[in-house]
Design a protein around this motif. Structure first.
Motif, PDB file in Angstrom:
ATOM      1  N   ASN A   1      12.377   1.124  -8.908  1.00 42.86           N
ATOM      2  CA  ASN A   1      11.236   0.491  -9.558  1.00 42.86           C
ATOM      3  C   ASN A   1      11.471  -0.994  -9.782  1.00 42.86           C
ATOM      4  N   VAL A   2      12.692  -1.364 -10.186  1.00 47.38           N
ATOM      5  CA  VAL A   2      13.022  -2.775 -10.368  1.00 47.38           C
ATOM      6  C   VAL A   2      12.885  -3.523  -9.050  1.00 47.38           C
ATOM      7  N   ALA A   3      13.368  -2.916  -7.975  1.00 47.08           N
ATOM      8  CA  ALA A   3      13.312  -3.577  -6.667  1.00 47.08           C
ATOM      9  C   ALA A   3      11.881  -3.793  -6.197  1.00 47.08           C
ATOM     10  N   GLN A   4      11.024  -2.762  -6.315  1.00 46.73           N
ATOM     11  CA  GLN A   4       9.657  -2.920  -5.816  1.00 46.73           C
ATOM     12  C   GLN A   4       8.836  -3.863  -6.692  1.00 46.73           C
ATOM     13  N   LEU A   5       9.082  -3.871  -8.012  1.00 47.76           N
ATOM     14  CA  LEU A   5       8.359  -4.779  -8.886  1.00 47.76           C
ATOM     15  C   LEU A   5       8.729  -6.228  -8.594  1.00 47.76           C
ATOM     16  N   SER A   6      10.010  -6.504  -8.419  1.00 46.89           N
ATOM     17  CA  SER A   6      10.453  -7.856  -8.113  1.00 46.89           C
ATOM     18  C   SER A   6       9.944  -8.300  -6.746  1.00 46.89           C
ATOM     19  N   TYR A   7       9.917  -7.383  -5.800  1.00 50.58           N
ATOM     20  CA  TYR A   7       9.404  -7.708  -4.464  1.00 50.58           C
ATOM     21  C   TYR A   7       7.942  -8.120  -4.530  1.00 50.58           C
ATOM     22  N   ARG A   8       7.124  -7.357  -5.224  1.00 52.33           N
ATOM     23  CA  ARG A   8       5.694  -7.655  -5.233  1.00 52.33           C
ATOM     24  C   ARG A   8       5.379  -8.897  -6.053  1.00 52.33           C
ATOM     25  N   GLN A   9       6.156  -9.181  -7.115  1.00 55.31           N
ATOM     26  CA  GLN A   9       5.967 -10.422  -7.852  1.00 55.31           C
ATOM     27  C   GLN A   9       6.335 -11.626  -6.994  1.00 55.31           C
TER      28      GLN A   9
ATOM     29  N   ARG B   1       0.827  -1.212   0.000  1.00 54.94           N
ATOM     30  CA  ARG B   1       0.000   0.000   0.000  1.00 54.94           C
ATOM     31  C   ARG B   1       0.858   1.259   0.000  1.00 54.94           C
ATOM     32  N   LEU B   2       2.057   1.183   0.576  1.00 59.41           N
ATOM     33  CA  LEU B   2       2.972   2.320   0.522  1.00 59.41           C
ATOM     34  C   LEU B   2       3.575   2.472  -0.866  1.00 59.41           C
ATOM     35  N   VAL B   3       3.852   1.345  -1.529  1.00 58.81           N
ATOM     36  CA  VAL B   3       4.321   1.386  -2.917  1.00 58.81           C
ATOM     37  C   VAL B   3       3.274   2.079  -3.793  1.00 58.81           C
TER      38      VAL B   3
ATOM     39  N   MET C   1       7.956   5.940   0.873  1.00 54.65           N
ATOM     40  CA  MET C   1       8.959   4.879   0.828  1.00 54.65           C
ATOM     41  C   MET C   1       9.986   4.998   1.952  1.00 54.65           C
ATOM     42  N   LEU C   2       9.876   6.060   2.750  1.00 51.92           N
ATOM     43  CA  LEU C   2      10.758   6.211   3.912  1.00 51.92           C
ATOM     44  C   LEU C   2      10.079   5.762   5.197  1.00 51.92           C
ATOM     45  N   ALA C   3       8.869   5.212   5.083  1.00 48.42           N
ATOM     46  CA  ALA C   3       8.147   4.721   6.259  1.00 48.42           C
ATOM     47  C   ALA C   3       8.861   3.509   6.846  1.00 48.42           C
TER      48      ALA C   3
ATOM     49  N   THR D   1      -4.334  -3.615  -9.576  1.00 50.78           N
ATOM     50  CA  THR D   1      -4.665  -2.705  -8.475  1.00 50.78           C
ATOM     51  C   THR D   1      -3.583  -1.651  -8.306  1.00 50.78           C
ATOM     52  N   LEU D   2      -2.333  -2.098  -8.334  1.00 49.37           N
ATOM     53  CA  LEU D   2      -1.238  -1.143  -8.178  1.00 49.37           C
ATOM     54  C   LEU D   2      -1.118  -0.236  -9.405  1.00 49.37           C
ATOM     55  N   ARG D   3      -1.351  -0.791 -10.592  1.00 48.37           N
ATOM     56  CA  ARG D   3      -1.325   0.057 -11.779  1.00 48.37           C
ATOM     57  C   ARG D   3      -2.434   1.104 -11.713  1.00 48.37           C
ATOM     58  N   PHE D   4      -3.585   0.705 -11.188  1.00 43.49           N
ATOM     59  CA  PHE D   4      -4.687   1.652 -11.032  1.00 43.49           C
ATOM     60  C   PHE D   4      -4.300   2.768 -10.069  1.00 43.49           C
ATOM     61  N   LEU D   5      -3.706   2.392  -8.931  1.00 38.31           N
ATOM     62  CA  LEU D   5      -3.301   3.396  -7.944  1.00 38.31           C
ATOM     63  C   LEU D   5      -2.191   4.291  -8.486  1.00 38.31           C
ATOM     64  N   ILE D   6      -1.215   3.661  -9.149  1.00 36.08           N
ATOM     65  CA  ILE D   6      -0.029   4.397  -9.580  1.00 36.08           C
ATOM     66  C   ILE D   6      -0.301   5.211 -10.846  1.00 36.08           C
ATOM     67  N   TYR D   7      -0.893   4.552 -11.839  1.00 34.90           N
ATOM     68  CA  TYR D   7      -1.080   5.215 -13.129  1.00 34.90           C
ATOM     69  C   TYR D   7      -2.404   5.958 -13.227  1.00 34.90           C
ATOM     70  N   GLY D   8      -3.333   5.658 -12.321  1.00 24.20           N
ATOM     71  CA  GLY D   8      -4.567   6.421 -12.302  1.00 24.20           C
ATOM     72  C   GLY D   8      -4.337   7.886 -11.983  1.00 24.20           C
ATOM     73  N   ALA D   9      -3.169   8.182 -11.402  1.00 26.12           N
ATOM     74  CA  ALA D   9      -2.828   9.578 -11.103  1.00 26.12           C
ATOM     75  C   ALA D   9      -2.396  10.350 -12.337  1.00 26.12           C
TER      76      ALA D   9
END
Length: 416
Positions: free
Chosen positions: A335-343, A228-230, A400-402, A357-365
């Motif tokens: 971006n590479v790190a977070q994508l690999s983590y979530r996969q 959710r932070l990503v 991302m600093l949380a 869902t993440l594409r909606f949150l990220i790219y919906g902006a």
């Protein structure tokens, strides 16, 4: 998972399926980045578009992420992914091909560009969601970081070379040729994808309402402390990046007076930074771990965005590409790190919906950011609007600093 022996040994560049996916992605990404220069130039030079209309064009190209981003994931999870990829590429070939035809017939209008950008964006949504969900079926999970680094390098490499090529094409010919190149790239990509022989397992389709399937993906993301932070960081970052894309042509071409060729080179700096950052992601992940790679490159790179609004005439114009180069170097690595983590942490049956869902949150902006950029340029002018956008991009890294990210348990991904 149906994965070849070569993929499991880590030699996936010798794996025919991944090689064709890599090639298809490289071709279409390069064409799309040529269009990044050509499309706003058509609007500016041929159709006399205002800054607000350029903002609307940027918004139209990304609005699909808000409108169909969530159901796309549920639909993709119901089908084999490769046919979705081929269909998305072929539809974008037809859509982008309509622009040079309309120009040749002297019937091209701004509404035509808006419709093409909007519908091509729908194809991009389906392609992106299906592609991210297809990679884990081709590549063993222990190789996802390296595979994603190569695919991210393709995207950022295209962002480096595409705008420069687009600017050169526009200067030698016209912007319509750049759009024709983009259309052909989608056709070539579809042909390469159609040649993949890897047999996907047929998805197990549970007879569940689409709304419930979408909700399952949303719950997985929103209940996960890191994902959710990503999503939040991606929403903020893409909002301000889209605002920058909206004001960038007017700032560089009209305010600073650059020609099409110089404009392409300046815009390419961000892509070059991203290319080098994604290429370094695997090494960074091995040396400092996924946890630090998900936030440290942003802290190191994004402050340099404050150089962009200082750009001026003469050598001062170099401050713009320098700032975007350093910022996107860090952004691509993260971006590479977070994508690999979530996969790595997502169950296979939820991959499409999680990614959507993440594409909606990220790219919906992005459509909101495009509109905001047009409004900021109209109200604040230059360089005031660029200052506002640079500050917004810098603040976007705060999620991302949380502690949930900085104290991420590395074993969670390894065990997935």
């Amino acid at each position: 998972m149906n994965t070849s022996t070569s993929a499991r040994s880590g030699l996936f560049l010798g794996h025919r399926g991944f090689r064709l996916l890599f090639t298809a992605d490289a071709i279409s990404q390069l064409g799309s980045q040529v269009a990044v220069v050509a499309l706003p130039l058509i609007a500016l030079t041929s159709l006399n578009a205002s800054p607000l209309e350029i903002g609307l064009l940027t918004a139209a190209g990304t609005a699909a992420f808000a409108f169909v981003g969530l159901p796309a994931g549920a639909w993709v999870d119901r089908f084999r992914r490769r046919p979705v990829l081929v269909a998305a590429d072929f539809s974008r070939f037809l859509l982008m091909g309509s622009v040079p035809i309309a120009a040749l017939l002297d019937v091209l209008t701004l509404p035509h560009l808006y419709v093409v950008a909007l519908l091509a964006g729908v194809g991009t949504v389906f392609f992106d969601v299906a592609s991210m969900s297809y990679v884990p079926s081709l590549i063993a999970r222990e190789n996802l970081l390296s595979a994603n680094a190569r695919l991210e390098a393709v995207e950022t490499g295209a962002r480096a070379g595409g705008p420069a090529l687009g600017g050169w094409l526009v200067q030698l010919t016209n912007a319509v040729v750049g759009i024709a190149v983009d259309a052909v790239s989608f056709l070539l990509s579809a042909v390469a994808l159609a040649r993949i022989r890897h047999v996907e397992e047929r998805p197990v389709v549970v007879k569940t309402r689409l709304r419930r399937q979408i909700a399952e993906g949303g719950r997985f993301v929103l209940r996960h402390p890191v994902l959710r932070l990503v999503g939040l960081a991606g929403f903020l970052g893409n909002f301000w990046e889209s605002a920058l894309l909206a004001v960038q042509p007017v700032f560089l071409l009209e305010h600073l007076g650059l020609g099409a060729g110089a404009y392409g080179l300046v815009v390419a700096a961000a892509g070059l930074g991203g290319l080098l950052g994604s290429s370094a992601a695997s090494c960074a992940g091995a040396r400092i771990g996924t946890r630090r790679t998900m936030w440290l490159p942003l802290v190191a790179g994004y402050p340099f965005l404050l150089l962009a609004p200082l750009a001026g005439s003469g050598w001062l114009v170099l401050l713009y590409p320098l700032g975007t180069f350093l910022a996107f170097f860090g952004g691509a690595m993260q971006n590479v790190a977070q994508l690999s983590y979530r996969q790595g942490i997502c169950p296979p049956e939820l991959l499409g919906r999680m990614n959507a869902t993440l594409r909606f949150l990220i790219y919906g902006a992005m459509p909101l950011g495009g509109l905001a950029g047009g409004v900021l340029a109209t109200v604040l002018g230059f360089p005031g609007s660029v200052w506002m956008i640079a500050a917004g991009l810098l603040l976007s890294i705060l999620p991302m600093l949380a502690p949930a990210v900085r104290h991420l348990d590395e074993s969670e991904r390894a065990a997935a």
